[in-house]
Design a protein around this motif. Sequence first.
Motif, PDB file in Angstrom:
ATOM      1  N   SER A   1      -9.649   2.065  -3.338  1.00 18.43           N
ATOM      2  CA  SER A   1      -9.353   0.591  -3.015  1.00 18.43           C
ATOM      3  C   SER A   1      -9.936   0.020  -1.664  1.00 18.43           C
ATOM      4  O   SER A   1     -10.361  -0.959  -1.656  1.00 18.43           O
ATOM      5  N   VAL A   2      -9.724   1.006  -0.501  1.00 15.41           N
ATOM      6  CA  VAL A   2     -10.077   0.649   0.656  1.00 15.41           C
ATOM      7  C   VAL A   2     -11.685   0.353   0.833  1.00 15.41           C
ATOM      8  O   VAL A   2     -12.039  -0.635   1.308  1.00 15.41           O
TER       9      VAL A   2
ATOM     10  N   GLY B   1       0.636  -1.129   0.123  1.00 15.01           N
ATOM     11  CA  GLY B   1      -0.014   0.055  -0.008  1.00 15.01           C
ATOM     12  C   GLY B   1       0.921   1.448  -0.063  1.00 15.01           C
ATOM     13  O   GLY B   1       0.782   2.208  -0.971  1.00 15.01           O
TER      14      GLY B   1
ATOM     15  N   PHE C   1      -7.489  -7.409   3.805  1.00 14.93           N
ATOM     16  CA  PHE C   1      -6.749  -6.434   3.722  1.00 14.93           C
ATOM     17  C   PHE C   1      -5.580  -6.498   2.859  1.00 14.93           C
ATOM     18  O   PHE C   1      -5.201  -5.251   2.159  1.00 14.93           O
TER      19      PHE C   1
ATOM     20  N   ASN D   1      -4.561  -5.003  -4.567  1.00 11.38           N
ATOM     21  CA  ASN D   1      -5.294  -3.929  -5.597  1.00 11.38           C
ATOM     22  C   ASN D   1      -4.741  -2.818  -5.998  1.00 11.38           C
ATOM     23  O   ASN D   1      -4.556  -2.521  -7.159  1.00 11.38           O
TER      24      ASN D   1
ATOM     25  N   ASP E   1     -13.890  -0.192  -1.979  1.00 10.68           N
ATOM     26  CA  ASP E   1     -14.302  -1.010  -3.229  1.00 10.68           C
ATOM     27  C   ASP E   1     -13.778  -2.232  -3.500  1.00 10.68           C
ATOM     28  O   ASP E   1     -14.399  -3.147  -3.975  1.00 10.68           O
ATOM     29  N   ALA E   2     -12.275  -2.383  -3.217  1.00  9.66           N
ATOM     30  CA  ALA E   2     -11.725  -3.578  -3.641  1.00  9.66           C
ATOM     31  C   ALA E   2     -12.125  -4.739  -3.271  1.00  9.66           C
ATOM     32  O   ALA E   2     -12.182  -5.831  -3.736  1.00  9.66           O
ATOM     33  N   VAL E   3     -12.783  -4.931  -2.023  1.00 10.61           N
ATOM     34  CA  VAL E   3     -13.056  -6.025  -1.353  1.00 10.61           C
ATOM     35  C   VAL E   3     -14.687  -6.135  -1.289  1.00 10.61           C
ATOM     36  O   VAL E   3     -15.193  -7.245  -0.953  1.00 10.61           O
TER      37      VAL E   3
ATOM     38  N   VAL F   1     -16.460  -5.172   3.396  1.00 14.17           N
ATOM     39  CA  VAL F   1     -15.310  -4.031   3.796  1.00 14.17           C
ATOM     40  C   VAL F   1     -15.572  -3.859   5.384  1.00 14.17           C
ATOM     41  O   VAL F   1     -14.464  -3.696   5.870  1.00 14.17           O
TER      42      VAL F   1
ATOM     43  N   ILE G   1      -6.738  -5.731  -0.579  1.00 15.96           N
ATOM     44  CA  ILE G   1      -6.881  -4.218  -0.762  1.00 15.96           C
ATOM     45  C   ILE G   1      -5.569  -3.842  -1.105  1.00 15.96           C
ATOM     46  O   ILE G   1      -5.270  -3.168  -2.288  1.00 15.96           O
TER      47      ILE G   1
END
Lengths: 438, 176
Positions: free
Chosen positions: A56-57, A32, A294, A300, A59-61, B64, A297
Motif C-alpha cells: 500500500s505504501v 493503518g 497519506f 487503501n 503503490d496506493a498513491v 509517493v 494510503i
Amino acid sequence: MAKVGPVEIGIASIILVVVLIYCGLYVPIALGTVSVIGVWLMRDRLDLAINLLTVSVGDAVGDYNFATIPLFMMMGLLVSKVGIGRDVYDVANDAFRRIRGGLGMGTVAANALFASVTGSSIASASVFTRVSMPEMRRLKYGKRFSVGVVAGSSVLGMLIPPSVMMIIYAFVAEQSVGHMFLAGLIPGVLLAVCFCIGIVLMAHFTPGFVGGVIADDSNPQFSLLQKLHKLAPVLILVVAVLGGIYGGVVTATEAGALGALLALIIGVIKRALSWRDLWDVFVEAGYISATLLFLIIAANMYSRMLGIAGVPTLFSEWLTGMNFGLNELIVVYVVVLIIAGTVLDTASIILIAAPLFMTAVVGFGGDLVWFGVVTVIGAEIGLLTPPLGLSVFTVKSAIDDPSITLYDIFAGAFPFAFIMLLVLIAVIAFPVLSLALI
Amino acid sequence: MGMAANEEPSAPVRVLYRSLAILNITGALLVMSLLVLINTDALGRTFFSISILGVHEIVEMSLVAIVFLQLGDAVRSGRLTRSDGLLTILDKRMPVVARSMRAFFDLVSVAFLMLIVYGGIPRFIESYQGGEFKGTAQLFTAPEWPVKLTIVVGAIATILAFLVSAWREFRPVARH
C-alpha cells in the motif's frame, strides 16, 4: 484462543477504528494500524500484514491521476493569493445589491464562481470571511447571518468542479475524475440557487436574523467592461479546465496542471504574486497533498483488509436479507455520513464510509457516479455541524472579531446546513441531476 | 502543544527540525516539477506533437516521494488529520489524561511507522540490487530504488517527529 472468523475480526476492526478516531488518534494511523492487526489476526501471519502495508505504501498513491490533488490545490491557492475572490465578489455584489438580503446572495454567487476555480471549501471560507464580512457588517447585516452565509456557501467549493473531494471519491469508486467533476456541476448550481432562495425567504420571514439595509450609492458601480475585466481570469480558467475536460481535449491531470499554470500567469500579469508567495503555494500544496495522500494510503489498506474479511459482501447480503431496497440503504448511509461528519473531516468520511456501502449500492442497481455526489454532499453537511465543522472553524480563525463566537457561526450556518439536506434529498430522488452531463 | 511551541528547542531537536525542513523543501520542489513536467508534456503534445517519454512513471514515483518527504514536517506542525474534539474537552477537565492520550497516540504512530520502515528496508535493498525500474525497456526507464529509499528515510524522520511530540507532552508537567 477461541476460533474467531474473519468477518468478526472485520466488524470488530470497524468498531475499533471508530473508537480510536473518536478518542483522537490520527485518522491515517488508526486506519493503518487496525488494518495491519486485522490482517495479522485473520491470517495468523505478521509477515502477510506487513506485506500489505509495504505494498500500500509503495503503490496506493503511485497513480498518474493522483497528481490532480497537488495540481488543483496549487491552482486554488494561487487564485486565493491573486485576489480573484475579491473581484468575483465585487461583480456578484453589484448584481444583487438592490435586493433585501442582497449581500448574502452576492456572497453565495461569488462563492459559486470562486468554486469553479478552486477545489476546496476551506480556501473559499477563508477568502470570503475577509472579503464579504466587512461589507455585510457595514450595511448592518445580522452578525450570525453574515458568518453563517460565508460558512454555508463555502461548501460550494467542494461541489462545483474542480473538487478535491470528487477526486478522492473517484479513486475510491474507480470512476473517472472528469465524470465526477461534471456530475457535481448541476447539484452545485442547484445548491447555490437554493441558498439564494433561502436567503430571500429568511429576509422576508426573519428580517431580524438577516438584517441589513439596502446599499447606498456611495459604493462605486462597475461598468460592463470593468465587470468583464474582473471576471476574465475566472472565465479563462473555467474554459480551460472544465472545457478541456468536457471536450475531451485534456485529461483531468493535465487540466489541473494547465489550471495551475494559468493561475500563475494571471498572478504574474496582475503583479499580485511575489516569489515568496509562489514558494508558499508550493510548500502548502505539498503539505495538504501529503496529508491527503497519506490518508489515502491508509484507507487503501483498510478497504483491502475489509475485503479480505469479506465485510462489504456480507454487509450487502445482510441488507438484502433485511428486505432493504436502494432507498432504505441510502437513508441509512446519509445518516451515517451526517453522524460521521460531526467528528471527521470530509476526506476521511468518504474514504471510510463509501467502500463499505459501494458493493451494496451496485448490488441494488445504484449508479456509482450518482452515489458519489450523494456521498460528497452528505459528508459536507458535516462541515457546518458541531462539534467539528471545519468551515465554521476556518471562518472563526479568519475573523478578527472576538465578539463572534463559534456558537454564533454554527447557529448562523444552521439554515444553510438544512438547505443542503433538502438539496441532498433532491439529488437522491432525481439521479438525473447528477447524471445529465455525463 | 501551544505551550511547548514557545520553548526554545534543544540542540538535537533543532537538528531534527532542520532536517525535516530540508525534506519539506525537496518535496515542494517535486511539487513544482510536477507542474512544469505535466504542462510541458501536454503543451508539447498538443502543439508540436512531441511527448516526453516517461512522464507517467516520473509523476507516479514523485507522488509517493512527496508524501514521505512532507510527512515529518506535517507531523511537526500538527497538521496530520485527527479529530480532536474529545482531546480538547479533556484538556480542560483532565489535562493529565489528555496529555497521556496524546503521548500514547504519538507512540502508536511511532510503532506503525516502524512497521513501514521494517517492511521498507528489504524492499529498498531488493529494488537496488535487482535493478528494478519503472517504464518500458529501451524506451524509458527510471530506477525504483530512490523512491523506496525516500519512503524509509521519510518514515524514520516522521518517527523522530512523533517521538519529540510525545516527549513534549510531558515536559511542562515534569518542570513543576
